[in-house]
Every structure is written in C-alpha cells, then in structure tokens.
Enzyme design. Structure first.
Site, mmCIF file in Angstrom:
data_model
loop_
_atom_site.group_PDB
_atom_site.id
_atom_site.type_symbol
_atom_site.label_atom_id
_atom_site.label_comp_id
_atom_site.label_asym_id
_atom_site.label_seq_id
_atom_site.Cartn_x
_atom_site.Cartn_y
_atom_site.Cartn_z
ATOM 1 N N LYS A 26 -7.385 8.218 -8.971
ATOM 2 C CA LYS A 26 -6.317 7.713 -8.329
ATOM 3 C C LYS A 26 -5.617 6.266 -9.293
ATOM 4 O O LYS A 26 -6.451 5.933 -10.105
ATOM 5 C CB LYS A 26 -6.596 7.077 -7.100
ATOM 6 N N TYR B 161 -5.795 1.107 -2.636
ATOM 7 C CA TYR B 161 -6.963 1.058 -1.579
ATOM 8 C C TYR B 161 -6.529 0.630 -0.279
ATOM 9 O O TYR B 161 -6.726 1.062 0.746
ATOM 10 C CB TYR B 161 -8.155 0.212 -2.246
#
Lengths: 361, 361
Positions: free
Chosen positions: B129, B214
């Site tokens: 990511k 996140y």
C-alpha cells in the site's frame, strides 16, 4: 453549626474595618466568600452541594423565579429570607452587604443580562460557561464589570483540577518538548429534547456552546498558545431534535502560532468521548476522562498521573474565593478576558462551518 | 532444513498433476505459496524476515536493481540464481514455473508499472500500500490483473491482525450498537529528508499516501461502511523538508451513509499517535497502538483485548497464501477493489484540501 457560622460571619463583617486584628486573629483571614447562586437548576444544585465542603466559600443566597425551589434551598442550606431574590427583586441585592458574589447559572442567553445586572448592583460575578452567546455580548459584560469595579470570573472548573494542572505544569517546564498537537473529544448524548440546551433562543447554539467549549478551552491551556485560525465542519443526523441553529456535531481544527495543531470534536450525540491528548516532540499527555464531573484519569510518557481527586466545584469555589477575596492569580486564568477568548473562537468556528473556509481568530 | 524444503517443493511440483494423491498425502495440500519480493528495501527486508516463520508462504525469489542486495538475499534465504531478476530481466519471470506471486514493495510511483508487468507475466501480485498514486492508476492495475486472470492483493497487514479482527467481529455482531464515530490518528516523525517517501515523483504525495492511508482504511473496516464525503485541511510547518505536493500533515473528516463520522489525522511530523477509536451507541473500542509493527493493544467497553500478538507480516503472508492458493475469503477484503476504494478517498481528500469544501467520494 448554623449559629457558629452566623457568629463567624457577623464577626467577619464587624471586624472588616479592623484589619490590624487579622494578623493576631486567624479567624479574620478566613472569612469565607459569600455566594448567591442565580439559577437553581441541575448544575446550580451540583455547585451548591459541592460548596458544602468548601473551606473558603459559602452559599448564603439564592436568585430564582421558582418560589418552591427557593423554599427548598432555604431549608437545606439555612438561607435567610433577606438573601433570597427573584428576577424582579434581584437588583435590590445592591443593598445587601452580606453577599459578595453572584454565581450566574442560568441558561446561556440570559448570562449577558444577569451578569451586567449583578455588576451594576456592585457584586462580583462568577458566570457559568459559556460566558455569553458571542464575543460582542462577552465584551459588553467585561466592560460592565470593569466599569462597576467588580470582578468577573467564568465557571471554568477544570482550571483548578489537579491532574489538569500537573499537565500544564509539565508543559510549562518543557517536559513534552515543542508542542505539536492537541486533541479534544468533547461530547455526550443529550437526553430530553425539550430542555433549554436544545432551544436556540436560550442556548444560543448547540453542543459547541455547552460541551465543545471544553475542547476549545482545553486546547488553549494545554497547548499554552492562542489559536490564530480555525476550520470547522458541522453534521446533523437528527433535524427534529437539533433544530436550525442548534448544532449536534461539529468537528473543528485550530492552528497555533508555533505551528501546533488542534483537532477537536463537539457533539450532543455520543458518549464514551471526553479525551484530551497533548503531543510534543519529546512526550505526550493523555487525560481520559478529561472534563467529566468524576475523577479525571491521566498519564504522560513519564507514567500515570496520581494527583488525588476532589470534587471539581469544591476546589473551584475555594480557589475563586482566593481570587476574589485575596487577589490570588490562578495558574490558568478564569477571568472575563479568558471567557471572551473562547467566545471569539466559538464565533469563528460557527463562521467556518458556514463558509467551509479557514477563518482567522 | 534446506534440503527438506527443496524435497517438499520438488515433490509438490512433480505431483501437481496428480491431485488424486493429495487426499492421501497431506504434504501435498501444504505446498507453500512461492513468493518473489520485488524491492529489497527496508520494508521488503521486514517482510522477508517475517516470512521465515510462515507455514504456507515461502520466499523463493527476488527482483532488485542492486546486484549486491540480490547476492546478500540469496545467501540469507537460499535463493537460486534462476529466481533472481533485475528490472530489465523481470519480464522473463513468465517462464519461471517456480514462482507463484510477486510481492511489489517498490516506491509508490512504480507500483502501477510493476504490478501490470507482473500480471502480464502471468503471476499473481501482492502490491504494497498505497496500491497506486491515484484511483485512475489503481483501476488500470485492477483491469490488467483481471485481464491476465491473476489475483491482485494489497499488502494490508492489519486486515489479519487478531485484536483488529476481534473489534470487527464485535462490531458485526452489534456489540457497539449503532456506530457513530471513528477516530484514526496515524503518523510518525519521518527521518532522512532525502528518502523516496519525501520525493513527490516517487511517493506521489506525502504522509497521506504512506501513513494516513491506515486511518482511511481503518475507518472503513472499523465502521463497516464506505464514506460518502470527505473534508480535509492541510498544514505544513517545514517547507524545506516537505516540498510542493508532499503533505506533512492533513486532518480529514469522513461521513458515512448511516450518519457515522470519522475524524482522522495523517502526519509525518509527530510520534506518539497511532490510535483507532470506534464509538457506538452501546459501547466503544480503542486500539492504541493500532497499526504499528509491534503488538497492538486494545480494549472495548467489555474489557481489554487479549488476543496473542504474532508478527503481522507472518500472519498476512500465511493468510494471503490461503487466499491465492485456496480461494479463501478474508474477513476484511485485501483485493485490488479494496485498494482502489482507499485511492478514491485519497483523491477526494487531496481535492478537499485544495477547495476547502466537502467532496463526494
């Protein structure tokens, strides 16, 4: 108890013009601050109960529009008839030498009028937060109290709370290094939809006026700076309960001259919040709960905060007695100028909600 | 150990066309996922080390532009020459039957090209990511993997973390009641100003791409809904370190269809953050730290979360082996569509920073 109190009170009054006595006669130094509470609702009741444990402040009078409440309070707190007022007779308090200060605990929209009336009657004033509906009103109240040469304090009880003050002390001695961030989550799920807090006319707004102000005020005393800008976003899930002009939830952000940021939430629609978090380059502090009536819990990067809990309103009123009677300077200011700073920020947050843009404070 | 592994691997390959054996010969069911890591930097190194404890995934190949790194990894992990590639030779991986999947752990800006090349070579792909620099790129990657009939997963390690999954489980069984609020504080103080993460060309942005994601992703799996709008505010204290297009700090807010709200912070300029907080009408969950590499700590209104810690990347790679090899369905999706949702939100947050206005997702 009652007669001893009355004795001490009379003694204090009768010797007020004999200051030379005070160094030899310690009772003289201890004359309590004599308080009349205006507004005998839920919070007024809480303050009155807490004051029973005060060493330097005493409830001696009431102002209320409800005769049955006055009667009940007289019985419970031994309040003489001559110290009881309603909103029509209140201005006569100017002729009552046995009351030092009026603690205004009425709905927000009435603070402006009530504080100015108390000041004109020559009484010091403690005004519950928010001091007023906006900064313009607040300035008028500050001016009126200055003109009347009375003190104006705002009922900021957290300013005397021991764990809070320990964090302020640590921040001042640079224990957290350069301050970078403050977070304040302030809210609760509000009950009765018919209460004055949900009436725009009486509350002047919604959660921000009532509970979000803790995050605003907390940001300022935790960071130790005044914000220079705000951004804010309002959301509403229940337009029946939270009518036009009564905010349910506002998220707001503040920027400080040093570059520190604050991220805050004010809401009337959830519990389990009530957290302050201060973050610096070299450490942090967390208070959770941070402003509730019960014991505050906290820790820093150095470990848990262990200062003993004492009923906030008891400490507040004892300390405010010291400020009013002896000119003591609190660690975190509680005067009208302090209340006014919060109101300027509230004004800016409401403007930022409207515009979506950054608003200078 | 080495020879046993090689024996098992050969056995697995040689019996792949004999599925009738597998029910009698349990070793066959256990053929590990054979992984090549592309990008041997700090995080690739961490994944490789964690994979040593994997039961279902094994590091068998590398892709790197640095010959000395390849050599060191070959020695440490017993990687044969035939499984080593640089960026020129990488496309030949299509002819290598001993590698199932390429884990792309290169700088963000290269993910798009690297994932599409791996897909065209017929390999499954795990992409670290953020999956790409923006949703347009992400969509192209999803399309390329679909076309090539390979699986695309995103390296979301928290999606397999036991305390995190316990909160998701509790939320799904309505233990918190109606969900009202999520808060994600994601950040750290970034070091070396010359690293690729602070280079717009390679990182595609700043803290939001790397650590703020996140909070975005956490908001989605904690709340269990997809946001419909965002607002966002960017602040920068150091324009030397955080150049044009590289965000230092972004505060952002998200709204969900149910009326739930999220309040998030993404920053490259402070430590002591890393907290997720989920608040519902009937309870709450707190994870703090919530996404760091070490043990996650957490509690709910029911008490502390006690699920045992295991290295996140070890669990992730074992679970991803099950997804790729056996078609397992994870509790929280980790596929390309999931990565794409985060990218759409990132795009919207950057737009909201520019406009100051609410942006629909």
């Amino acid at each position: 108890m009652h007669s001893r109190r009355e004795f001490l009170q009379k003694l204090a009054v009768s010797t007020a013009s004999l200051p030379f006595l005070s160094s030899n006669f310690s009772l003289m130094e201890e004359r309590p601050l004599r308080v009349a509470i205006m507004g005998l609702g839920g919070y007024g009741t809480r303050v009155a109960e807490a004051m029973q444990a005060c060493k330097r402040a005493r409830l001696v009078g009431v102002v209320s529009g409800t005769p049955s409440k006055i009667k009940a309070w007289q019985a419970k707190y031994n309040i003489p008839d001559k110290n009881c007022y309603n909103y029509e007779t209140f201005d006569n308090i100017k002729d009552n030498p046995d009351i030092d200060v009026v603690y205004v605990i009425t709905p927000n929209a009435l603070h402006h009028d009530h504080v100015i009336r108390a000041a004109k009657a020559g009484k010091h004033v403690i005004c519950e937060k928010p001091m007023a509906l906006n900064a313009k009103e607040g300035q008028e109240m500050v001016d009126a109290c200055e003109q009347a040469k009375v003190k104006l304090l705002v009922g900021y009880r957290m300013h005397f709370e021991p764990k809070t003050l320990e964090v302020v002390r640590l921040r001042k001695k640079n224990a957290f290094g350069k301050i970078l961030f403050f977070q304040g989550l302030s809210g609760f799920e509000i009950g009765d939809p018919n209460q004055w807090r949900l009436n725009k006319e009486l509350a002047g707004g919604g959660s921000l006026m009532d509970i979000g102000i803790y995050a605003i005020n907390g940001a300022r005393y935790m960071v130790g700076e005044e914000p220079i800008w705000v951004t804010a976003q309002e959301t509403k899930t229940d337009k029946q309960k939270f009518k036009e002009g009564v905010d349910e939830t506002i998220q707001f952000q503040m920027g400080f001259p040093s570059g520190a940021l604050a991220s805050c939430l004010s809401t009337y629609s959830m519990n389990n919040l009530d957290r302050f978090f201060l973050n610096g380059e070299e450490g942090f502090a967390e208070l959770q709960p941070s402003t509730g009536y019960g014991p505050i819990e906290g820790r820093t990067h150095l470990g848990p905060l262990n200062q003993a809990h004492k009923t906030h309103q008891t400490i507040q009123m004892d300390e405010m007695a010291g400020i009013i009677m002896n000119g003591n300077k609190p660690v975190v200011p509680v005067d009208g100028a302090e209340g006014l700073r919060d109101l300027r920020i509230i004004d800016a947050i409401y403007r930022a909600c409207q515009s979506g843009q950054k608003v200078s404070v």
